[in-house]
Structure formats: structure tokens, C-alpha cells
Design a protein around this motif. Structure first.
Motif, mmCIF file in Angstrom:
data_model
loop_
_atom_site.group_PDB
_atom_site.id
_atom_site.type_symbol
_atom_site.label_atom_id
_atom_site.label_comp_id
_atom_site.label_asym_id
_atom_site.label_seq_id
_atom_site.Cartn_x
_atom_site.Cartn_y
_atom_site.Cartn_z
ATOM 1 N N GLY A 87 1.074 -1.580 -0.258
ATOM 2 C CA GLY A 87 -0.005 -0.337 -0.228
ATOM 3 C C GLY A 87 0.985 1.382 0.297
ATOM 4 N N ALA A 88 2.073 1.506 0.933
ATOM 5 C CA ALA A 88 2.885 2.351 0.318
ATOM 6 C C ALA A 88 3.520 3.030 -1.036
ATOM 7 C CB ALA A 88 3.946 2.207 1.674
ATOM 8 N N LYS A 90 1.852 1.710 -3.553
ATOM 9 C CA LYS A 90 1.633 1.996 -4.179
ATOM 10 C C LYS A 90 0.999 3.391 -4.529
ATOM 11 C CE LYS A 90 -3.769 1.137 -5.223
ATOM 12 N NZ LYS A 90 -3.701 1.371 -6.531
ATOM 13 N N ALA A 91 1.322 3.892 -3.032
ATOM 14 C CA ALA A 91 0.773 5.164 -2.596
ATOM 15 C C ALA A 91 1.452 6.262 -3.629
ATOM 16 C CB ALA A 91 0.390 5.556 -1.911
ATOM 17 N N ILE A 92 2.794 5.750 -3.312
ATOM 18 C CA ILE A 92 3.876 6.355 -3.424
ATOM 19 C C ILE A 92 4.064 6.751 -5.186
ATOM 20 C CG2 ILE A 92 6.249 7.117 -3.999
ATOM 21 C CD1 ILE A 92 6.711 6.027 -0.638
ATOM 22 N N GLU A 94 1.656 6.228 -6.818
ATOM 23 C CA GLU A 94 0.217 7.225 -7.894
ATOM 24 C C GLU A 94 0.465 9.015 -7.662
ATOM 25 O OE1 GLU A 94 -3.100 5.398 -5.992
ATOM 26 O OE2 GLU A 94 -3.129 3.601 -7.508
ATOM 27 N N GLY A 95 1.035 8.969 -6.255
ATOM 28 C CA GLY A 95 1.681 10.077 -6.208
ATOM 29 C C GLY A 95 2.689 10.653 -7.524
ATOM 30 N N LYS A 99 2.001 3.592 -12.012
ATOM 31 C CA LYS A 99 0.692 2.859 -11.548
ATOM 32 C C LYS A 99 1.667 1.011 -11.356
ATOM 33 C CE LYS A 99 -2.821 -0.377 -13.790
ATOM 34 N NZ LYS A 99 -3.444 -0.008 -12.219
ATOM 35 N N ASP A 131 -5.304 -4.058 -4.198
ATOM 36 C CA ASP A 131 -5.479 -3.768 -5.726
ATOM 37 C C ASP A 131 -5.584 -5.217 -6.108
ATOM 38 O OD1 ASP A 131 -5.759 -3.348 -7.880
ATOM 39 O OD2 ASP A 131 -4.072 -1.410 -8.043
#
Length: 245
Positions: A87-88, A90-92, A94-95, A99, A131
Motif C-alpha cells: 500500500g505504501a 502504491k501510494a508513492i 500513484e503520487g 501505476k 489492488d
């Protein structure tokens, strides 16, 4: 013929930017065995600049031994740890406008989940929770990929250019003779056998059936770049196209 070429990055080895010019997928350490928030961000930016597919490389909480210590943790603990790490990243990703495409467990988490059904199930559940479109990367015929498929996840079967295999299709433990193939010609010959013929000779001398969809290139060590170039040249001579798709 097409094949993905992946490397584990963000582990402090110093070759990352150069390796990203040679591979098609990157598995980025998520802080449990190596790396931290800053190295994850830097690795994502480098991978995006190189046009390389980005994957999460979660591990057991074992920085002292680089994630190579066998652990017996409750399934829900592993589930939470994998959700946290994937999750970490993925967030970085997408930020930064990218993808996340895949997840490849690291070290002992990878090896244990290849043969331990409960651990494999926990990892697959975690990946799906973060995801459901993520691809789980693992050994052919492993519990990890069987669990992923049961949950409806896409999978990618991975082989190792420079690791020895046992007759059951698992990797030779690093503590045992034959774990690492240090001769480049031998490693390239083994890789081509797996990619083109779907088989690898085990340390016991028996042929083992494998299906290669991705080849792992270890990025640690000063020799990594030289070997990566040799492997790419060998693929080119055999008209094997490199792609993460």
C-alpha cells in the motif's frame, strides 16, 4: 518469443539507475528488509523516467539479515505487513503519476510462500486487498501462485538466471553448495534453457519443468551491470524480445 527481465531495486546497492536502462521491470524494496520512504520515492522516480514497470518487493521484518531469516508469523500478521508495504509503494507510485503493476515477495518470504500454503494465502489476500489488478510474481508451480490464482489474481512465473534449483523446482538455499551460479556462461545457458525449452537442470542432476515469463537478475554487486548486458545480448542473439507486458 518475449520475456520480462526484472531486478530488485531500492536496496542500497548503488547500481539502480544504470540497471533500469537494462531491465523491463523493477521490484522496489518497501522498507522491511531494505530501503525507506525516501529510497522508495527515489526508486519510483528513476523507474518512471526509464519507462520500467514498477512492482512492490515486500519482505519479512528483518533488516538485520536482509530479509533472509526464516520466520513463523501468524497469517494475519503477514497479511497486515504485506498490505502495509504494498500500500505504501502504491501510494508513492500513484503520487508520482505512475501505476503499480506487480508484487514480488523478497527473500525468505518468497521462498517460504513457495511451499507453505497458509503463508501463500495470506500474501495473496493482502495483494488482492490493496489492488486486485496487481500481478503476483513467483516460482512456477509454487503455492504462492496457486493461492493467487484461487483468489483471481493474475500471476507471472519467474525464473532466476544465477540461482541453483532443486529437484522440486525450489531454489537451493543460500547456505548450501550450488545456491549461486557465479560463471556467467553457465548462468546464461541455464536462463536460455528455461526460457526456450521450459526446463532447468537441478543440482541433483535431474531436469525440472519450468515456465518462464520473467527472468530475475540480481542487482547487488559490482558485477550486476556486466552480467545484465551479457544476458540482454544473449536474448538479442536468440531473437527474444524484452517486455514487461
Amino acid at each position: 518469443m518475449k520475456i520480462d527481465l526484472n531486478a530488485d531495486l531500492g536496496e542500497g546497492c548503488g547500481n539502480d539507475e544504470a540497471l533500469l536502462q537494462l531491465v523491463t521491470s523493477a521490484n522496489i524494496a518497501c522498507g522491511f528488509h531494505a530501503g525507506d520512504a525516501q529510497t522508495m520515492l527515489q526508486s519510483v522516480r528513476l523507474a518512471l523516467a526509464a519507462g520500467v514497470a514498477i512492482g512492490a518487493h515486500p519482505a519479512f521484518p528483518d533488516r538485520e539479515n536482509f530479509g533472509r531469516t526464516a520466520m513463523r508469523l501468524p497469517a494475519e500478521t503477514v497479511y497486515a505487513q504485506v498490505v502495509y508495504q504494498v500500500g505504501a509503494l502504491k501510494a508513492i507510485t500513484e503520487g508520482e503519476g505512475g501505476k503499480l503493476t506487480h508484487v514480488k515477495p523478497h527473500g525468505m518470504l518468497y521462498n517460504q510462500s513457495a511451499v507453505e500454503a497458509e503463508l501463500a494465502e495470506a500474501i495473496a489476500r493482502a495483494v488482492k486487498a490493496v489492488d486486485a489488478s496487481l500481478i503476483l510474481v513467483g516460482l512456477p508451480n509454487s503455492q504462492a501462485l496457486l493461492a493467487a490464482r484461487r483468489l483471481g489474481l493474475a500471476t507471472r512465473q519467474e525464473v532466476f538466471a544465477d540461482r541453483g534449483y532443486q529437484r522440486d523446482g525450489t531454489l537451493v538455499p543460500r547456505s548450501q553448495p550450488g545456491a549461486l551460479i557465479e560463471n556467467d556462461e553457465q548462468a546464461i545457458a541455464q536462463t536460455l534453457s528455461m526460457v526456450q525449452q521450459g526446463r532447468v537442470k537441478s543440482v541433483e542432476g535431474e531436469w525440472v519443468a519450468v515456465q518462464a515469463e520473467s527472468v530475475c537478475l540480481h542487482g547487488d554487486g559490482a558485477h550486476a551491470l556486466h552480467f545484465a548486458r551479457q544476458l540482454r545480448a544473449a536474448f538479442s542473439r536468440q531473437h527474444i524480445t524484452l517486455t514487461s507486458a
